[in-house]
Every structure is written in structure tokens, then in C-alpha cells.
Design a protein around this motif. Sequence first.
Motif, PDB file in Angstrom:
ATOM      1  N   HIS A  60       0.912  -1.090   0.013  1.00 37.83           N
ATOM      2  CA  HIS A  60       0.145  -0.088  -0.036  1.00 37.83           C
ATOM      3  C   HIS A  60       0.921   1.290   0.017  1.00 37.83           C
ATOM      4  N   SER A  61       0.267   2.283  -0.074  1.00 40.79           N
ATOM      5  CA  SER A  61       0.993   3.630  -0.091  1.00 40.79           C
ATOM      6  C   SER A  61       1.969   3.663   1.092  1.00 40.79           C
ATOM      7  N   GLN A  62       2.797   4.453   0.914  1.00 39.24           N
ATOM      8  CA  GLN A  62       3.948   4.693   2.231  1.00 39.24           C
ATOM      9  C   GLN A  62       3.101   5.717   3.019  1.00 39.24           C
ATOM     10  N   LYS A  63       2.325   6.591   2.667  1.00 39.30           N
ATOM     11  CA  LYS A  63       1.898   7.631   3.362  1.00 39.30           C
ATOM     12  C   LYS A  63       0.170   7.603   3.319  1.00 39.30           C
ATOM     13  N   GLY A  64      -0.667   8.246   4.345  1.00 39.26           N
ATOM     14  CA  GLY A  64      -2.190   8.481   4.255  1.00 39.26           C
ATOM     15  C   GLY A  64      -3.112   7.324   4.536  1.00 39.26           C
ATOM     16  N   THR A  65      -2.394   6.164   4.632  1.00 39.46           N
ATOM     17  CA  THR A  65      -3.202   4.833   4.914  1.00 39.46           C
ATOM     18  C   THR A  65      -3.742   4.609   6.120  1.00 39.46           C
ATOM     19  N   GLY A  66      -2.774   5.250   7.380  1.00 40.71           N
ATOM     20  CA  GLY A  66      -2.987   4.959   8.555  1.00 40.71           C
ATOM     21  C   GLY A  66      -2.320   3.634   9.256  1.00 40.71           C
ATOM     22  N   GLN A  67      -1.585   3.144   8.245  1.00 36.13           N
ATOM     23  CA  GLN A  67      -0.847   1.681   8.723  1.00 36.13           C
ATOM     24  C   GLN A  67       0.471   1.952   8.499  1.00 36.13           C
ATOM     25  N   ALA A  68       1.233   0.863   9.225  1.00 38.77           N
ATOM     26  CA  ALA A  68       2.495   0.909   9.344  1.00 38.77           C
ATOM     27  C   ALA A  68       3.122   0.963   7.770  1.00 38.77           C
ATOM     28  N   ARG A  69       4.277   1.387   7.695  1.00 35.79           N
ATOM     29  CA  ARG A  69       5.195   1.406   6.415  1.00 35.79           C
ATOM     30  C   ARG A  69       5.564   0.011   6.210  1.00 35.79           C
TER      31      ARG A  69
END
Length: 201
Positions: A60-69
Motif C-alpha cells: 500500500h502507499s507509504q503515507k496516508g493509509t494510517g498503517q505502518a510502512r
Amino acid sequence: MKIKIAGGSNELQVSEATFGHEYNEALVHQVVTAYRNAGRSGTKAQLTKAEVRGGGKKPHSQKGTGQARAGSSRSPIWVGGGRAFAAKPRSFEQKVNRKMYRGALRSMLSELVRQDRLVVTDGLELEAAKTRLLAARLKSMSLDKVLIVVEAIDEKLFLAARNLPLVGVLPVTALNPLALVSYDKVLMTVGAVKLIEERLQ
């Protein structure tokens, strides 16, 4: 030195070098450990994250998902991921030279004599391959968990002993350190004692 023969007043003259050797605990431990390790298959194999199938695309995307990288779905912390420190096939063998191996056997046999755990008998011939015959014979000698060492495998003795869970039978050629430490007592025939002396000279 002399060892008393069970079932009578006779004594057997044995080699001091083989049955009167000083006990070397460190050597015995090393040889028994090496013998056990030699029996390990060492075939366990696991996959690292580089070897597990998939994971090429960033989950998933590096930023904006609220999940860990995350850079791969095959990371060791992901379900289905590879192992961080994957086990690979290897040999557990430890080098033990002949002098050390024989020295350990001498130490163990000598300690058996000192602890009165070595019993010598003239013979163990059985009329038939019957477990009850061998069990009665051992009971008369007050032997329970015992290793029987003979010059060569006798089929009747082998068949009679294989159904006794606490009794093992080995020819002198198959005698090993692990077998000697696995039983409370060791029962040897006179012929086996002489053969052992020849092999450990």
C-alpha cells in the motif's frame, strides 16, 4: 584385575587398561554428544523473505493509509512471510578421533565396574526364542533395565529380548557410548569381555 562371574564363585581376569581406566567425564560427555549429533539428519529447511513466492509489489502507499510502512507482503512480520533467520540443511557432525572414542569407552566400562553395574556371565543360551525364558533369567539375576552385550547376535536371544522394553541386545561390534549410558546395568558374556579387550587395546 578380576571381575566376579555371576552365578558362581569364579572370577575373570581382565585388562587393567580397559576395565581399570581413570574416569574422564569431559571426554565421555564429548563423545556421547558427538555420537548423538551424528544421528541427526540436519535436513530442516525454511524460506527467507527473498525465497518466498510473491511480495514484489509494495502492499500500500507509504503515507496516508494510517498503517505502518511496508515494502513487501513477504516480510517476516507478515502472515505468509519468510523467516527472519531461516534454518538451512546442515551437518551436526563433530569430529572425534579413534583415540578419543576408545578412551571414552574405556572410561565408561571402568566406571561401570567401579559402580557394580557391570555383570559378567558365562553364557546366555536360551532353549527357545521365548520372552518369558529371558525375562525369568534376568529376574533371577536381579536385572531390570539392562543392556546385554554378546560376541555375536544370537537369533533366539534377539527375538526373546525385542519385546522387553527395558532390555537391549548388542553385539560387541555395535557397542557404542550412547547404549552404555542408557541402561542401569550392562550384562556381558565372558566372550564379549575378551573381544572388547582386543578391540580397545
